[in-house]
Every structure is written in structure tokens, then in C-alpha cells.
Design a protein around this motif. Structure first.
Motif, PDB file in Angstrom:
ATOM      1  N   UNK A  53      42.340  22.538  23.147  1.00  0.00           N
ATOM      2  CA  UNK A  53      41.651  21.247  23.033  1.00  0.00           C
ATOM      3  C   UNK A  53      40.133  21.401  23.143  1.00  0.00           C
ATOM      4  N   UNK A  54      39.676  22.178  24.112  1.00  0.00           N
ATOM      5  CA  UNK A  54      38.238  22.262  24.352  1.00  0.00           C
ATOM      6  C   UNK A  54      37.565  23.351  23.519  1.00  0.00           C
ATOM      7  N   UNK A  55      38.300  24.392  23.141  1.00  0.00           N
ATOM      8  CA  UNK A  55      37.784  25.494  22.324  1.00  0.00           C
ATOM      9  C   UNK A  55      36.517  26.102  22.926  1.00  0.00           C
ATOM     10  N   UNK A  56      36.564  26.310  24.228  1.00  0.00           N
ATOM     11  CA  UNK A  56      35.445  26.913  24.936  1.00  0.00           C
ATOM     12  C   UNK A  56      35.987  28.036  25.815  1.00  0.00           C
ATOM     13  N   UNK A  57      35.381  29.217  25.699  1.00  0.00           N
ATOM     14  CA  UNK A  57      35.760  30.342  26.541  1.00  0.00           C
ATOM     15  C   UNK A  57      34.643  30.646  27.534  1.00  0.00           C
ATOM     16  N   UNK A  58      34.985  31.276  28.650  1.00  0.00           N
ATOM     17  CA  UNK A  58      33.935  31.630  29.609  1.00  0.00           C
ATOM     18  C   UNK A  58      32.912  32.581  28.986  1.00  0.00           C
ATOM     19  N   UNK A  59      31.722  32.574  29.565  1.00  0.00           N
ATOM     20  CA  UNK A  59      30.676  33.490  29.126  1.00  0.00           C
ATOM     21  C   UNK A  59      30.057  34.165  30.342  1.00  0.00           C
ATOM     22  N   UNK A  60      29.652  35.415  30.162  1.00  0.00           N
ATOM     23  CA  UNK A  60      28.943  36.124  31.219  1.00  0.00           C
ATOM     24  C   UNK A  60      29.763  36.224  32.499  1.00  0.00           C
ATOM     25  N   UNK A  61      29.125  35.856  33.619  1.00  0.00           N
ATOM     26  CA  UNK A  61      29.773  35.981  34.927  1.00  0.00           C
ATOM     27  C   UNK A  61      30.972  35.060  35.068  1.00  0.00           C
ATOM     28  N   UNK A  62      31.075  34.062  34.178  1.00  0.00           N
ATOM     29  CA  UNK A  62      32.181  33.127  34.309  1.00  0.00           C
ATOM     30  C   UNK A  62      33.522  33.725  33.894  1.00  0.00           C
ATOM     31  N   UNK A  63      33.511  34.901  33.258  1.00  0.00           N
ATOM     32  CA  UNK A  63      34.785  35.568  33.023  1.00  0.00           C
ATOM     33  C   UNK A  63      35.432  35.961  34.342  1.00  0.00           C
ATOM     34  N   UNK A  64      34.660  36.585  35.233  1.00  0.00           N
ATOM     35  CA  UNK A  64      35.266  36.994  36.500  1.00  0.00           C
ATOM     36  C   UNK A  64      35.391  35.825  37.466  1.00  0.00           C
ATOM     37  N   UNK A  65      34.476  34.843  37.396  1.00  0.00           N
ATOM     38  CA  UNK A  65      34.612  33.675  38.268  1.00  0.00           C
ATOM     39  C   UNK A  65      35.869  32.877  37.918  1.00  0.00           C
ATOM     40  N   UNK A  66      36.098  32.656  36.618  1.00  0.00           N
ATOM     41  CA  UNK A  66      37.293  31.918  36.205  1.00  0.00           C
ATOM     42  C   UNK A  66      38.554  32.668  36.594  1.00  0.00           C
ATOM     43  N   UNK A  67      38.529  34.003  36.471  1.00  0.00           N
ATOM     44  CA  UNK A  67      39.689  34.801  36.862  1.00  0.00           C
ATOM     45  C   UNK A  67      39.940  34.716  38.361  1.00  0.00           C
ATOM     46  N   UNK A  68      38.858  34.788  39.140  1.00  0.00           N
ATOM     47  CA  UNK A  68      39.001  34.695  40.595  1.00  0.00           C
ATOM     48  C   UNK A  68      39.548  33.335  41.005  1.00  0.00           C
ATOM     49  N   UNK A  69      39.006  32.260  40.419  1.00  0.00           N
ATOM     50  CA  UNK A  69      39.491  30.918  40.751  1.00  0.00           C
ATOM     51  C   UNK A  69      40.932  30.731  40.297  1.00  0.00           C
ATOM     52  N   UNK A  70      41.260  31.251  39.107  1.00  0.00           N
ATOM     53  CA  UNK A  70      42.639  31.145  38.626  1.00  0.00           C
ATOM     54  C   UNK A  70      43.605  31.896  39.517  1.00  0.00           C
ATOM     55  N   UNK A  71      43.170  33.042  40.045  1.00  0.00           N
ATOM     56  CA  UNK A  71      44.026  33.805  40.956  1.00  0.00           C
ATOM     57  C   UNK A  71      44.254  33.053  42.253  1.00  0.00           C
ATOM     58  N   UNK A  72      43.193  32.473  42.811  1.00  0.00           N
ATOM     59  CA  UNK A  72      43.306  31.786  44.098  1.00  0.00           C
ATOM     60  C   UNK A  72      44.085  30.478  43.958  1.00  0.00           C
ATOM     61  N   UNK A  73      43.749  29.650  42.976  1.00  0.00           N
ATOM     62  CA  UNK A  73      44.336  28.317  42.850  1.00  0.00           C
ATOM     63  C   UNK A  73      45.714  28.311  42.196  1.00  0.00           C
ATOM     64  N   UNK A  74      46.016  29.343  41.390  1.00  0.00           N
ATOM     65  CA  UNK A  74      47.263  29.344  40.624  1.00  0.00           C
ATOM     66  C   UNK A  74      48.030  30.644  40.816  1.00  0.00           C
ATOM     67  N   UNK A  75      47.427  31.761  40.402  1.00  0.00           N
ATOM     68  CA  UNK A  75      48.134  33.029  40.319  1.00  0.00           C
ATOM     69  C   UNK A  75      48.697  33.527  41.633  1.00  0.00           C
ATOM     70  N   UNK A  76      47.935  33.402  42.711  1.00  0.00           N
ATOM     71  CA  UNK A  76      48.445  33.800  44.031  1.00  0.00           C
ATOM     72  C   UNK A  76      49.146  32.645  44.728  1.00  0.00           C
ATOM     73  N   UNK A  77      48.627  31.442  44.531  1.00  0.00           N
ATOM     74  CA  UNK A  77      49.145  30.281  45.256  1.00  0.00           C
ATOM     75  C   UNK A  77      50.611  29.996  44.926  1.00  0.00           C
TER      76      UNK A  77
END
Length: 311
Positions: free
Chosen positions: A54-78
Motif C-alpha cells: 500500500x505505501x510502497x516505501x522501504x527503509x533507507x540508511x540507518x532505518x534498515x537496522x532500526x526497523x529490523x530491531x523494532x520488528x524483532x522487539x515488537x513482533x519477532x521476539x514478542x
């Protein structure tokens, strides 16, 4: 006018834990049994991919690892930790242990956001956990150390994700819908290998199960987490996390209304106590007492039987 807007934001954010409170009934009534990891995967990854489309937007720069870290904490590990605790602890003990989340957020907010903890917030967190215990704690039995540690780790993971989401905000020109899609996709990809390793191939689905998964992926996950992350951007981290007790309260109400479960006077008392703590948690400190993370600019065009707890 500002007070009315704040109430609207709180009410919309509260729809997320209310939606998560329906997970127990949907899972037990419609989904294949004993597939918690596949359920977590089916909730997170399709929802994330739909939002990315829907949004057709991917992370850029440092937001690749920030999005991965947040996804791990809020979803992947939780998700895996939450289900592990639910299967190893008696009755609603997983919900009780998990309800200490607001206390984790109070501590992490002091460490990462510079928001000094108050006696009121600590007491409100304790009262909320006590109210939840009255609602969901039914069965007795020996406490499993692994289950307790998993429940605490799940609460700590979601709490850390909430506070870091508040600290990092969003990239300029990127809305909460894109941020939600990044996290759900990252979290789902982290769950996928664990789900296939532990549970094997996906189960066969009938129409009821397929409908249940669609509901969990879209309303219960895509929309609910979008509202949650949107709320984190507009409220304090403690305000958001104190909405968490609405999840087990909703599960209890749905169990009574749809599954024929009974609510005792003690449970009703616990619901009133936990709801009162939730309302008290929305009362912010005096202006200027805690620095807020500014909302990112929006002027640039944009190119989860299972526990009666938030999941």
C-alpha cells in the motif's frame, strides 16, 4: 480543543489492545490447535507485506537496522515468547506476569527518554497488574521457571520496542503505516524459520480457519499495530503502555459474551480496578515535566490454549 484531540488519540490507540483481546476467542474457536508460531507468522508477515504494497516505501540508511530491531522487539521476539509462556504457565499467570509491562516502560522511559519515573506511575502499574490478576488468575499449579522467564522477556521486549519507537520516531516524510509495515515484515521474517523448524509445514485450513487468519492478519494485526504505533508517536510511552490491560479485560468480556464463560464478583472487581488504572495512566504530568519526541514532518510526499493477553 486540544483535550478533545488527546481523548480521540487515546481512544483510537486503545482499539489496538481491545482488538488483541479477541485473539484468544478467535484462536480457540477457528484456528488449528497447537500452532502458535505459525499463527504468529500468519498474522505478521501477510499484514506487513500488504502494508508495504500500500505505501510502497522501504527503509533507507540507518532505518534498515532500526526497523529490523523494532520488528524483532515488537513482533519477532514478542510473539514466540508470549506463546511459550502461555503454554508453560497455569491459567492466566502469563497475563499476570506480562502485565508488569507498564513498569518496564516507566523504567526504560527514564533511561532512554529522560522521563523521570513518578510514584503515581509506579503505583498505577502495580494496581493495574493486581486488577488483571483478579480477572485472569484462576488455576493453581507450580510455576514453571522457563514460562515465567518467557513471560517477563515478552513484556520486556514489547516495552523496549514501545520506548525505542518513541525515541526514534519516524523518518521524515514517512507515516505510521509504513513504519508498521516495516516492523511486521521484519518480525514475520524472523518468526518464519522458527515456525517451520519447530512446527513443520503449514496446516491444512478449512474456511473457518482461513477466515480467522484473515481477521488476525488484517484487523487484529495490520490495523491494530498501525493504531498502536500511531499512538506511540502522539502520546507518551507510559500513556500507551497503560492501555495494555484493556487486552485481558476484553478477552474476559468476549469469553463471557461469546464463549459462555462466567464472570465472578471478584473478576468484576478486578476489571474495575484494572480499568481505573488504565484511565489513571492517561493523566500526563504537568506541561514541561517530560520532553516529548517531536512528530516527524509529514510535508514530504511518501514515494497476537493461547493467552488472554496482548498478542
Amino acid at each position: 480543543m486540544a483535550a478533545n484531540r488527546a481523548i480521540v488519540v487515546i481512544a483510537l490507540t486503545a482499539l489496538a489492545p481491545v482488538s488483541w483481546g479477541t485473539t484468544y476467542a478467535v484462536t480457540t474457536e477457528f484456528l488449528p490447535p497447537d500452532r502458535p508460531l505459525f499463527t504468529g507468522l500468519a498474522r505478521a508477515l501477510p499484514a506487513g507485506l500488504v502494508l508495504l504494497a500500500l505505501v510502497r516505501v522501504l527503509p533507507r540508511g540507518v532505518w534498515w537496522w532500526k526497523a529490523t530491531a523494532l520488528g524483532a522487539l515488537n513482533i519477532g521476539a514478542f510473539f514466540p515468547l508470549l506463546f511459550l509462556s502461555a503454554y508453560r504457565l497455569p491459567g492466566g499467570m502469563a497475563a499476570v506476569v506480562g502485565s508488569v509491562g507498564p513498569l518496564f516502560v516507566v523504567a526504560l522511559s527514564a533511561l532512554l527518554l529522560g522521563q523521570r519515573p513518578t510514584v503515581r506511575n509506579v503505583l498505577t502499574g502495580v494496581v493495574a497488574a493486581f486488577g488483571v490478576s483478579l480477572v485472569v488468575l484462576k488455576a493453581t499449579g507450580a510455576l514453571d521457571p522457563v514460562g515465567v522467564l518467557a513471560a517477563l522477556a515478552a513484556a520486556a521486549s514489547m516495552s523496549a520496542g514501545t520506548v525505542l519507537t518513541k525515541r526514534w520516531g519516524r523518518p521524515e516524510g514517512v507515516g505510521p503505516l509504513a513504519l508498521t509495515g516495516w516492523q511486521l515484515t521484519a518480525g514475520g521474517l524472523l518468526i518464519a524459520p522458527l515456525a517451520f523448524l519447530v512446527e513443520g509445514a503449514p496446516p491444512a485450513l478449512d474456511a473457518a480457519a482461513a477466515g480467522g487468519y484473515v481477521y488476525l492478519a488484517l484487523a487484529n494485526t495490520a490495523v491494530a499495530y498501525w493504531l498502536w504505533f500511531r499512538g506511540i508517536g502522539r502520546l507518551t510511552a507510559t500513556q500507551v503502555t497503560f492501555l495494555g490491560p484493556l487486552s485481558p479485560l476484553t478477552a474476559a468480556v468476549v469469553g463471557w459474551a461469546a464463549l459462555g464463560e462466567t464472570l465472578t464478583p471478584l473478576q468484576l472487581t478486578g476489571m474495575a480496578v484494572a480499568f481505573g488504572a488504565t484511565v489513571a495512566g492517561q493523566i500526563t504530568a504537568r506541561p514541561g515535566a517530560a520532553p516529548a519526541v517531536p512528530e516527524p514532518s509529514r510535508t514530504v510526499p511518501v514515494a497476537a490454549g493461547p493467552p488472554k493477553v496482548r498478542c
